[in-house]
Each structure stands twice: as structure tokens, then as C-alpha cells.
Design an enzyme around this catalytic site. Sequence first.
Site, PDB file in Angstrom:
ATOM      1  N   PHE A   1       0.860  -1.187   0.000  1.00 13.36           N
ATOM      2  CA  PHE A   1       0.000   0.000   0.000  1.00 13.36           C
ATOM      3  C   PHE A   1       0.899   1.241   0.000  1.00 13.36           C
ATOM      4  O   PHE A   1       1.614   1.480   0.981  1.00 13.36           O
ATOM      5  CB  PHE A   1      -0.868  -0.034   1.252  1.00 13.36           C
ATOM      6  CG  PHE A   1      -1.858   1.082   1.389  1.00 13.36           C
ATOM      7  CD1 PHE A   1      -2.632   1.510   0.322  1.00 13.36           C
ATOM      8  CD2 PHE A   1      -2.051   1.702   2.627  1.00 13.36           C
ATOM      9  CE1 PHE A   1      -3.568   2.530   0.476  1.00 13.36           C
ATOM     10  CE2 PHE A   1      -2.985   2.710   2.791  1.00 13.36           C
ATOM     11  CZ  PHE A   1      -3.739   3.124   1.714  1.00 13.36           C
TER      12      PHE A   1
ATOM     13  N   GLU B   1       4.349   9.601   2.107  1.00 10.11           N
ATOM     14  CA  GLU B   1       5.374  10.244   1.276  1.00 10.11           C
ATOM     15  C   GLU B   1       6.399  10.892   2.206  1.00 10.11           C
ATOM     16  O   GLU B   1       6.167  10.998   3.417  1.00 10.11           O
ATOM     17  CB  GLU B   1       4.713  11.289   0.372  1.00 10.11           C
ATOM     18  CG  GLU B   1       3.719  10.666  -0.605  1.00 10.11           C
ATOM     19  CD  GLU B   1       3.060  11.692  -1.519  1.00 10.11           C
ATOM     20  OE1 GLU B   1       3.243  12.907  -1.295  1.00 10.11           O
ATOM     21  OE2 GLU B   1       2.366  11.258  -2.461  1.00 10.11           O
TER      22      GLU B   1
ATOM     23  N   ASP C   1      -8.963   1.303   7.503  1.00  7.78           N
ATOM     24  CA  ASP C   1      -9.840   0.599   8.441  1.00  7.78           C
ATOM     25  C   ASP C   1      -9.467  -0.884   8.517  1.00  7.78           C
ATOM     26  O   ASP C   1      -9.323  -1.448   9.611  1.00  7.78           O
ATOM     27  CB  ASP C   1     -11.294   0.792   7.980  1.00  7.78           C
ATOM     28  CG  ASP C   1     -12.290   0.116   8.889  1.00  7.78           C
ATOM     29  OD1 ASP C   1     -12.244   0.368  10.115  1.00  7.78           O
ATOM     30  OD2 ASP C   1     -13.130  -0.658   8.386  1.00  7.78           O
TER      31      ASP C   1
ATOM     32  N   GLU D   1      -0.586   2.972  10.456  1.00  6.79           N
ATOM     33  CA  GLU D   1      -2.044   2.945  10.227  1.00  6.79           C
ATOM     34  C   GLU D   1      -2.776   3.990  11.063  1.00  6.79           C
ATOM     35  O   GLU D   1      -3.874   3.752  11.561  1.00  6.79           O
ATOM     36  CB  GLU D   1      -2.603   1.542  10.511  1.00  6.79           C
ATOM     37  CG  GLU D   1      -2.917   0.752   9.259  1.00  6.79           C
ATOM     38  CD  GLU D   1      -1.641   0.322   8.531  1.00  6.79           C
ATOM     39  OE1 GLU D   1      -0.576   0.241   9.169  1.00  6.79           O
ATOM     40  OE2 GLU D   1      -1.716   0.105   7.312  1.00  6.79           O
TER      41      GLU D   1
END
Lengths: 373, 86
Positions: free
Chosen positions: A118, A122, A229, A353
Site C-alpha cells: 500500500f 510520502e 480501516d 495505520e
Amino acid sequence: MADPHSVLDGVRLFVDQEIRPRAAEFDRNEAIPRDLIRSMAERGYLAAPFPPELGGMGLDPMAYGHTTAEVGRGCSSVRTLLTVHTSVVGETLLRWGTPQQKTRYLPAMARGELLAAFALSEPDVGSDAKAVTTTYSRRGGGFVLNGQKKWISFGLAADILLVLASHGGRTTTFVVDAAKTTRTPIRGMLGVRGSQLATIDFVDVEVSPDDVVGGEGLGFEYVVQSALDFGRASVAWGALGVAQEALDVMMRYARTRRQFGEPIGNFQLIKGILADAVTDVHAACALCERMGAQRANRDLDATIETNMAKYFVSRVAARVTSDAVQVLGANGCSGDHPAERMYRDAKVLEIIEGSSQIQQLLIAKFGLNRYGR
Amino acid sequence: MAIVSEKEKIRNYILRHITVLDEDVVIGDDDDIFELGFVDSMFAMQLVHFVEKESGVAVSSEELTLANFSTVANLHALLLRKCNHG
């Protein structure tokens, strides 16, 4: 659908035999070997929540969560593979991918022939993820991407990337062939060192319109939010696994380590640490299971419960692993002992996350909305 | 499902989630809640879950447009379509 209990038994055995004994090696080499990934794929672990028709085992969020926790007990780097490949990319494609994208990517991901990562963060964009500076523009019948992504877990190993890029103030998510990018390894991270982090450069990388996920212009609002999520649920369960493993390590040591002529578990100050750790782990498990049940039932509060679980359980993992090091003393500080690695790995869970501070903002808003009105 | 009251249910759901410190917010059927700044990314996803929960049908990627989720009236229309056609 596979029987969740037998899957969990199988995962436990696999972790005992194939993952835990090699976790120090993965940490030292800063990589997960391909043979392990192949073994996981052969057993269906890379696609546990995918439906059988797409190569998966059809596990529900609770069963898949417990599976993730078991892997997390053995090695946080291997658990990270599940988080990014299976949860963040796989479950997001399952949720928002076109039928063609699902049949093209998910069975190959289940077989381990395609590894996915994923690409969101940056160099200058972390928590404010909507502000990505990687751009896309239309060229011919498709798109071209330009920019740089950083801190991408399994970015070095991935065959495909789920990438968020922006254009004119809107964002879109694409599946990108990783071979069209330039990848540079990031080494020497604090923890989860086997997760093969990379900086990824996109220079006029061409993407087919068939590889737009979730429609053009709504990448952040819908696709990335779904991905995060799924990722947060996975990290919460993984953190539970780390905390449970640290608890076992701590208790085993407190029973067997003798000082002043008796096991250190007899000393009241050590008992205080042990009691807090047991209570923390039980509370973390309860919160994960509450989250799992709500996700399985598609409860409207499932998303915020996931935020809460990720926030709480990652902090528990950091606290319990820190206490495990404390109880183990010099042994806990040694790289020869898993407590040292788990302590480093657990800290990372409070950041990935969505950091704990981002979770606090969301949870406080939920609380202000829900209570005392 | 009592679809007659669905519009008020949608409005109440939105108000319950967006009014943190200001209790006096009013939303008309055609007010664009995105343009008014009421929708953060997390609430955008919650609106999808709300439609799915109410209709019992998953929102497809083709239905993922800002327009479908931007007003009470549009959300109501989407819900009606999903209840009638899946």
C-alpha cells in the site's frame, strides 16, 4: 468456508514451527524469505478473509483477527505481510475493486504469485494523507503517475502497489505494476525490520484506466479510508498477539528466574508489573473481540470501535513489551532474547495505520457526539 | 422498512455525527454537506455503511460518487434505489 477452529490450530502449529523460531533471523536479515511466503500461501493464510471462489478461506473478521494475532505472536514482520498484502490491499480490492480487478488480482494474491503493498505515505505526507503530492494525469487512454512514496512496508518485495495520487485537489487510487517504479530499500528501522520498507519513485508510470479502484476523484474518502480501516483492525489484532507473547515470556521468566533464593515472581513489586500486564492483555483481547463481532455484524460503530481497538491495543503492546524487558532485566535488553525485538516492534504499532494521536482525535469526536447529550 | 420516515432518519444520523459542539445546526434536504465542511473522510465512509445497513445491500464502486452522498435528498434517493433494486 474453512472451519475457523481448525484453521486457527493450523496457524498456531505453523507459527510454532516455521515463524517463531526464525523471527530473529527475519529481524537480523531485514527480510521475510520467499519460501516462508510460499508456505503461507499454500496453506491459504495469505487469503484467509477472501471468499473461496477467489482463492480464500472465507474467514469472518473475528476468525481472521485471531489468525492475525497468532501470526503476530510469532513475528510482527510476518504479521505486517498479512496487514498490507491481505488486509489493506486484498480486503480493499474485495470491497471496492471491479469484478475484473477482483478476478485478476485476488486469486494470484492468494497463491502468493503477486505480493501487494500500500503506497500512501510520502517523505512529507504522513497523518495528513489527503495532501499527497504524488500526481496523476491523463495521457492517451490512461493515466501517468509521478512522485515519491516512502516508508512502504513490503515495498521492496511487492509486485503490485495500491497507490493514492492527486490531481486538481481530488485523489484517486490505482493498482500499479511495481516493476514500473524504482525502489530503494530503507534499512535500520527501529522495529518490524523484516517488512522490507522501501522508498518508491514514480516517473511517468503508465496505468490503465482498468486499474482505477473505486472511481476517479474519491480515492482518499472511500478507498483509502477502507484500506486504513482494514489495516487498523489487522494492527490491533497483531498488537494483541505481541502483547500475549510478551506476557508469556514475562510470566515464564518470573516463575523460573531466582534471586535472593526464590523466584522473582514472589516479589510484590514484580507481581504489580505482572498483574498490570495480565489485566492489560485481557482488556485488549476483549476490545479486539468486540471489534471483531461488530465488524462481522457490519455494525455502524464498527469503524470507530476499530480505531479504539487499534489505539488501545497498540499501547498495551508497547507497555507490556516494555514491562517484559524490565522483568527480564539484562536478558531483556539482549538481542539474543525475543523480548528485545518485541519491544522494538511494539513501538512501531503506535505509529502505523494512524498514530495514537490521530486515533485520539477521532475517538474524542465520537465521544463528544455520543455521550452526555 | 418504513421508507417514509427515512429522510428524517438520514438527517438525524448526519446531525448526530457532525454536531460536536454546535447544537443549532440545521440541514435542509438539498444542502451539500461536503461543501458545508461537515464531512471528514471517516464520516464519508460511515455514510456508506449507513446506506448499506439501512438498505441491506452493499454500495458498489459505481455508486461511489460525491453526488450520491452529498445531500439528504440524494442519500434518500440512493437508499430508495437500493431498497427497490438492490
